[in-house]
Write a protein that holds these residues in place. Structure first.
Motif, PDB file in Angstrom:
ATOM      1  N   MET A  59       0.836  -1.211   0.000  1.00 51.38           N
ATOM      2  CA  MET A  59       0.000   0.000   0.000  1.00 51.38           C
ATOM      3  C   MET A  59       0.865   1.254   0.000  1.00 51.38           C
ATOM      4  SD  MET A  59      -2.853  -1.268   2.729  1.00 51.38           S
ATOM      5  CE  MET A  59      -4.201  -0.175   2.354  1.00 51.38           C
ATOM      6  N   GLY A  60       2.152   1.086  -0.232  1.00 53.34           N
ATOM      7  CA  GLY A  60       3.035   2.248  -0.342  1.00 53.34           C
ATOM      8  C   GLY A  60       3.815   2.560   0.918  1.00 53.34           C
ATOM      9  N   GLY A  61       3.644   1.729   1.961  1.00 50.55           N
ATOM     10  CA  GLY A  61       4.342   1.993   3.217  1.00 50.55           C
ATOM     11  C   GLY A  61       5.612   1.176   3.370  1.00 50.55           C
ATOM     12  N   LYS A  62       6.153   1.208   4.580  1.00 51.86           N
ATOM     13  CA  LYS A  62       7.404   0.497   4.846  1.00 51.86           C
ATOM     14  C   LYS A  62       7.166  -0.930   5.360  1.00 51.86           C
ATOM     15  CE  LYS A  62      11.038   3.576   4.824  1.00 51.86           C
ATOM     16  NZ  LYS A  62      10.400   4.249   3.721  1.00 51.86           N
ATOM     17  N   GLY A  63       5.972  -1.193   5.872  1.00 55.82           N
ATOM     18  CA  GLY A  63       5.670  -2.530   6.377  1.00 55.82           C
ATOM     19  C   GLY A  63       6.453  -2.888   7.626  1.00 55.82           C
ATOM     20  N   TYR A  64       6.793  -1.886   8.450  1.00 55.02           N
ATOM     21  CA  TYR A  64       7.564  -2.146   9.671  1.00 55.02           C
ATOM     22  C   TYR A  64       6.696  -2.827  10.728  1.00 55.02           C
ATOM     23  CZ  TYR A  64      11.703   0.727   8.555  1.00 55.02           C
ATOM     24  OH  TYR A  64      12.855   1.233   8.020  1.00 55.02           O
ATOM     25  N   ASN A  65       7.351  -3.611  11.590  1.00 58.03           N
ATOM     26  CA  ASN A  65       6.646  -4.139  12.758  1.00 58.03           C
ATOM     27  C   ASN A  65       6.821  -3.136  13.917  1.00 58.03           C
ATOM     28  OD1 ASN A  65       9.161  -4.562  13.988  1.00 58.03           O
ATOM     29  ND2 ASN A  65       9.334  -6.611  13.106  1.00 58.03           N
ATOM     30  N   TYR A  66       6.222  -3.462  15.079  1.00 62.14           N
ATOM     31  CA  TYR A  66       6.223  -2.491  16.182  1.00 62.14           C
ATOM     32  C   TYR A  66       7.625  -2.205  16.714  1.00 62.14           C
ATOM     33  CZ  TYR A  66       1.191  -2.145  16.317  1.00 62.14           C
ATOM     34  OH  TYR A  66      -0.105  -1.868  15.977  1.00 62.14           O
ATOM     35  N   LEU A  67       8.496  -3.207  16.717  1.00 62.41           N
ATOM     36  CA  LEU A  67       9.860  -2.968  17.191  1.00 62.41           C
ATOM     37  C   LEU A  67      10.575  -1.994  16.256  1.00 62.41           C
ATOM     38  CD1 LEU A  67      12.299  -3.462  18.990  1.00 62.41           C
ATOM     39  CD2 LEU A  67      12.830  -5.513  17.631  1.00 62.41           C
ATOM     40  N   GLN A  68      10.433  -2.228  14.960  1.00 59.47           N
ATOM     41  CA  GLN A  68      11.094  -1.342  13.993  1.00 59.47           C
ATOM     42  C   GLN A  68      10.570   0.094  14.120  1.00 59.47           C
ATOM     43  OE1 GLN A  68       9.979  -3.918  10.721  1.00 59.47           O
ATOM     44  NE2 GLN A  68      12.125  -4.362  10.268  1.00 59.47           N
ATOM     45  N   MET A  69       9.247   0.219  14.283  1.00 62.11           N
ATOM     46  CA  MET A  69       8.671   1.570  14.429  1.00 62.11           C
ATOM     47  C   MET A  69       9.193   2.240  15.698  1.00 62.11           C
ATOM     48  SD  MET A  69       4.736   1.324  13.156  1.00 62.11           S
ATOM     49  CE  MET A  69       4.221  -0.251  13.777  1.00 62.11           C
ATOM     50  N   SER A  70       9.238   1.476  16.791  1.00 65.25           N
ATOM     51  CA  SER A  70       9.702   2.043  18.069  1.00 65.25           C
ATOM     52  C   SER A  70      11.133   2.538  17.956  1.00 65.25           C
ATOM     53  CB  SER A  70       9.643   0.986  19.177  1.00 65.25           C
ATOM     54  OG  SER A  70       8.364   0.468  19.263  1.00 65.25           O
ATOM     55  N   LEU A  71      11.945   1.812  17.192  1.00 67.58           N
ATOM     56  CA  LEU A  71      13.348   2.211  17.046  1.00 67.58           C
ATOM     57  C   LEU A  71      13.460   3.543  16.300  1.00 67.58           C
ATOM     58  CD1 LEU A  71      14.840  -1.298  16.289  1.00 67.58           C
ATOM     59  CD2 LEU A  71      15.303   0.108  18.306  1.00 67.58           C
ATOM     60  N   VAL A  72      12.585   3.748  15.319  1.00 67.53           N
ATOM     61  CA  VAL A  72      12.581   5.036  14.609  1.00 67.53           C
ATOM     62  C   VAL A  72      12.210   6.154  15.585  1.00 67.53           C
ATOM     63  CG1 VAL A  72      11.456   6.411  12.812  1.00 67.53           C
ATOM     64  CG2 VAL A  72      12.042   4.023  12.362  1.00 67.53           C
ATOM     65  N   TYR A  73      11.141   5.946  16.357  1.00 66.22           N
ATOM     66  CA  TYR A  73      10.687   7.000  17.280  1.00 66.22           C
ATOM     67  C   TYR A  73      11.758   7.289  18.334  1.00 66.22           C
ATOM     68  CZ  TYR A  73       6.275   5.478  15.193  1.00 66.22           C
ATOM     69  OH  TYR A  73       5.297   5.113  14.310  1.00 66.22           O
ATOM     70  N   GLU A  74      12.390   6.238  18.824  1.00 63.43           N
ATOM     71  CA  GLU A  74      13.428   6.428  19.836  1.00 63.43           C
ATOM     72  C   GLU A  74      14.607   7.199  19.244  1.00 63.43           C
ATOM     73  OE1 GLU A  74      14.532   2.805  21.853  1.00 63.43           O
ATOM     74  OE2 GLU A  74      16.230   3.789  22.803  1.00 63.43           O
ATOM     75  N   GLY A  75      14.975   6.843  18.017  1.00 66.74           N
ATOM     76  CA  GLY A  75      16.082   7.542  17.359  1.00 66.74           C
ATOM     77  C   GLY A  75      15.756   9.013  17.151  1.00 66.74           C
ATOM     78  N   LEU A  76      14.539   9.287  16.675  1.00 66.68           N
ATOM     79  CA  LEU A  76      14.144  10.678  16.417  1.00 66.68           C
ATOM     80  C   LEU A  76      14.097  11.495  17.702  1.00 66.68           C
ATOM     81  CD1 LEU A  76      11.283  10.217  13.777  1.00 66.68           C
ATOM     82  CD2 LEU A  76      13.598  11.051  13.370  1.00 66.68           C
ATOM     83  N   ALA A  77      13.733  10.854  18.793  1.00 63.73           N
ATOM     84  CA  ALA A  77      13.598  11.579  20.065  1.00 63.73           C
ATOM     85  C   ALA A  77      14.942  12.093  20.576  1.00 63.73           C
ATOM     86  CB  ALA A  77      12.944  10.678  21.112  1.00 63.73           C
ATOM     87  N   HIS A  78      16.040  11.583  20.032  1.00 67.80           N
ATOM     88  CA  HIS A  78      17.352  12.094  20.461  1.00 67.80           C
ATOM     89  C   HIS A  78      17.512  13.569  20.107  1.00 67.80           C
ATOM     90  CE1 HIS A  78      19.863   8.707  21.982  1.00 67.80           C
ATOM     91  NE2 HIS A  78      18.814   8.044  21.515  1.00 67.80           N
ATOM     92  N   GLY A  79      16.863  14.006  19.014  1.00 68.75           N
ATOM     93  CA  GLY A  79      17.009  15.406  18.604  1.00 68.75           C
ATOM     94  C   GLY A  79      15.802  16.253  18.940  1.00 68.75           C
TER      95      GLY A  79
END
Ligand SMILES: Cc1cc2nc3c(=O)[nH]c(=O)nc-3n(C[C@H](O)[C@H](O)[C@H](O)COP(=O)(O)OP(=O)(O)OC[C@H]3O[C@@H](n4cnc5c(N)ncnc54)[C@H](O)[C@@H]3O)c2cc1C
Length: 232
Positions: A59-79
Motif C-alpha cells: 500500500m506504499g508503506g514500509k511494512g515495519y513491525n512495532y519494534l522497527q517503528m519504536s526504534l525510529v521513534y526512539e532515534g528521532l527523540a534524540h534530537g
C-alpha cells in the motif's frame, strides 16, 4: 535468548538518530513555537522516509513491525521529542486507516498512498472537554440516516485539528447509545470546523485544539470501526 538488536534493527535506529541530531536538534527550541518550521520538518521527515512505517509495503508503506517503528521513534527523540511524538501519532492514525479494519471502503483506501508518503495529514479525535481518560463520557454522536451518518458535537485537545486533511473521529453510535464508533471524516466536509488552539506549557509549534461537528454528514461507508471502545 539474545536481546541485542541485530544489524538491520540497529541501522534503523542509527538512521533516525543521525537524522534527528543533524536536522532536528539544532532547531529543537524553535520547533516548540514555530508552526511553519514544524510543518517544514514534518515534510523533511517524509522525504527521509520516516512516514508510512506501519503501512504495508503493497500500500506504499514500509511494512515495519512495532519494534522497527519504536526504534525510529526512539532515534528521532534524540534530537526532538515533539517531532518524534508527532510522527508516531501520524503513523499510528495512518496505520489504523490502512490496516486495522476489515471491509474498509475502497474510496478511503485510495488516500493511503498519500498518507504513506506524508502528502496528507491525519488526526485522531476522541477527547472532549468533559471526557478525557473516560471515553464513556463522550457526548458527540452520529445518527445513521439512510446512507449517511450525521455527526453532532464538539471535540477538544485534538492534535493537528487545524492542519489535518482527514480525521478519525470517535462518536457515540446514536445520541442515546453507549456504543462508540469511529468515522473517517475529510477536513473539508460541510459542517466541520476547527476551533481555537490550546496554549500549552510546551509544544506550541503544533496546533492542538477543538473541532465542531454541526450536522456534519459523511457516507455510511466512512465507518472505520463499529467496535469503538476497543479502538479508544
Ligand atoms: C498536547 C496534547 C495533545 C493531545 N492530542 C489529542 C489528540 O490528538 N486526540 C485526542 O483525542 N486527544 C488528545 N489529547 C487529549 C488527551 O488524550 C487527554 O488529555 C487525556 O485523555 C487525559 O484526559 P484529561 O486531560 O481530560 O484528563 P482527565 O481525564 O481529567 O484526568 C486528569 C487526571 O485524573 C486522573 N484520573 C482520571 N480519572 C480517574 C479515575 N477514575 N481514577 C483515578 N484517577 C483518574 C488521570 O489519570 C489524570 O492524571 C491531547 C492532550 C494534550 C495535552
Amino acid at each position: 535468548m539474545n536481546f541485542l538488536l541485530d544489524k538491520e534493527h540497529q541501522a534503523i535506529f542509527e538512521k533516525a538518530k543521525a537524522y534527528s541530531l543533524e536536522c532536528l536538534a539544532p532547531v529543537a527550541l524553535e520547533l516548540e513555537s514555530n508552526p511553519e518550521l514544524l510543518k517544514a520538518k514534518m515534510k523533511e521527515m517524509a522525504e527521509h522516509g520516516f512516514y508510512g512505517l506501519g503501512i504495508p509495503k503493497e500500500m506504499g508503506g514500509k511494512g515495519y513491525n512495532y519494534l522497527q517503528m519504536s526504534l525510529v521513534y526512539e532515534g528521532l527523540a534524540h534530537g526532538s521529542g515533539i517531532m518524534s511524538f508527532l510522527l508516531q501519532l501520524q503513523n499510528n492514525i495512518n496505520m489504523e486507516i490502512a490496516t486495522f479494519y476489515e471491509g474498509i471502503d475502497e474510496e478511503i483506501l485510495k488516500v493511503v498512498p498519500d498518507l504513506a508518503n506524508g502528502n496528507k495529514t491525519t488526526a485522531f479525535a476522541l477527547t472532549e472537554s468533559a471526557s478525557g481518560c473516560d471515553p464513556s463520557a463522550t457526548e458527540a454522536y452520529a445518527e445513521l440516516d439512510g446512507d449517511v451518518y450525521r455527526i453532532q458535537g464538539t471535540k477538544d485537545w485534538i492534535t493537528n485539528a487545524k492542519d489535518a486533511d482527514y480525521f478519525n473521529v470517535m462518536v457515540k453510535d446514536g445520541k442515546d447509545s453507549k456504543n462508540m464508533i469511529m468515522l473517517f471524516v475529510p477536513a473539508d466536509t460541510k459542517g466541520l470546523r476547527y476551533l481555537e488552539n490550546r496554549e500549552r506549557m510546551i509544544g506550541n509549534g503544533m496546533f492542538v485544539g477543538g473541532l465542531e461537528f454541526d450536522n456534519c454528514v459523511v457516507p455510511k461507508a466512512n465507518l472505520l470501526s463499529a467496535d469503538g471502545f476497543k479502538e479508544a
